[in-house]
Design a protein around this motif. Structure first.
Motif, short mmCIF file in Angstrom:
data_model
loop_
_atom_site.label_atom_id
_atom_site.label_comp_id
_atom_site.label_asym_id
_atom_site.label_seq_id
_atom_site.Cartn_x
_atom_site.Cartn_y
_atom_site.Cartn_z
N HIS A 25 0.83 -1.36 0.01
CA HIS A 25 0.17 -0.16 -0.12
C HIS A 25 0.98 1.24 -0.04
O HIS A 25 0.43 2.53 -0.53
N HIS A 35 0.30 -3.32 -5.40
CA HIS A 35 -1.48 -3.94 -5.18
C HIS A 35 -1.93 -4.41 -6.09
O HIS A 35 -1.92 -3.97 -7.21
N HIS A 78 -11.17 -5.08 -4.86
CA HIS A 78 -10.40 -4.40 -4.03
C HIS A 78 -9.13 -3.71 -4.73
O HIS A 78 -8.54 -4.47 -5.69
N CYS A 94 -6.22 3.11 -1.04
CA CYS A 94 -7.00 1.88 -1.49
C CYS A 94 -8.64 2.06 -1.03
O CYS A 94 -8.72 2.31 0.02
N HIS A 116 -8.27 -0.33 2.43
CA HIS A 116 -7.19 0.02 3.44
C HIS A 116 -6.77 1.24 3.31
O HIS A 116 -5.65 1.60 4.04
FE LIG Z 1 -5.87 -2.75 0.01
#
Ligand SMILES: [Fe+2]
Length: 134
Positions: free
Chosen positions: A53, A70, A76, A122, A125
């Motif tokens: 990330h 990523h 995602h 993200c 995240h």
């Molecule tokens: Fe992620």
């Protein structure tokens, strides 16, 4: 109807106040002004996720490449990269879509900057930062 609108307005104002207080209390010295983001040295609640990330920076003179290592899937993915100054001025940004295969973006940054920050967001995240100079 008015009660519902007033409740929504009050809730939004309260939420904004809480977010400002949280971001102020969590601010770190190596972060751009008024922005909180996780980093390689501060993974916070996403312990173990910095490798996939935290943005990785490549530089060649004024050309900057930002990569987030990523995966990119419909569920995602990396939503956005930004390059900002220590004062929070946005020098460049790139929005990804769910069909992009990799989270890589490039910028041509003009001028002299003591510190710059690459941000990567993200969808699951949160926001991550890497400090760099050119
Ligand atoms: Fe992620």
């Amino acid at each position: 109807m008015n009660n519902r609108r007033n409740f929504m307005k009050t809730s939004l104002v309260a939420s904004a106040g809480i977010m400002a207080a949280v971001s102020t209390s969590m601010a770190c010295p190596d972060q751009p002004k008024n922005i909180f983001a996780y980093s390689k040295d501060n993974e916070g609640r996403w312990k173990g996720k910095s490798g996939s990330h935290a943005p990785v920076i490549g530089t060649e003179n004024s050309k900057i490449t930002v990569e987030t290592k990523h995966g990119m899937s419909e569920r995602h993915y990396i939503v956005k990269h930004s390059i900002i100054t220590a004062e929070g001025e946005v020098l460049g940004e790139h929005v990804f879509t769910k069909i992009d295969k990799k989270a890589i973006s490039s910028y041509d940054i003009k001028g002299k900057h003591e510190k710059l920050y690459a941000l990567s967001f993200c969808n699951l995240h949160d926001l991550w930062v890497t400090e760099f100079t050119i």
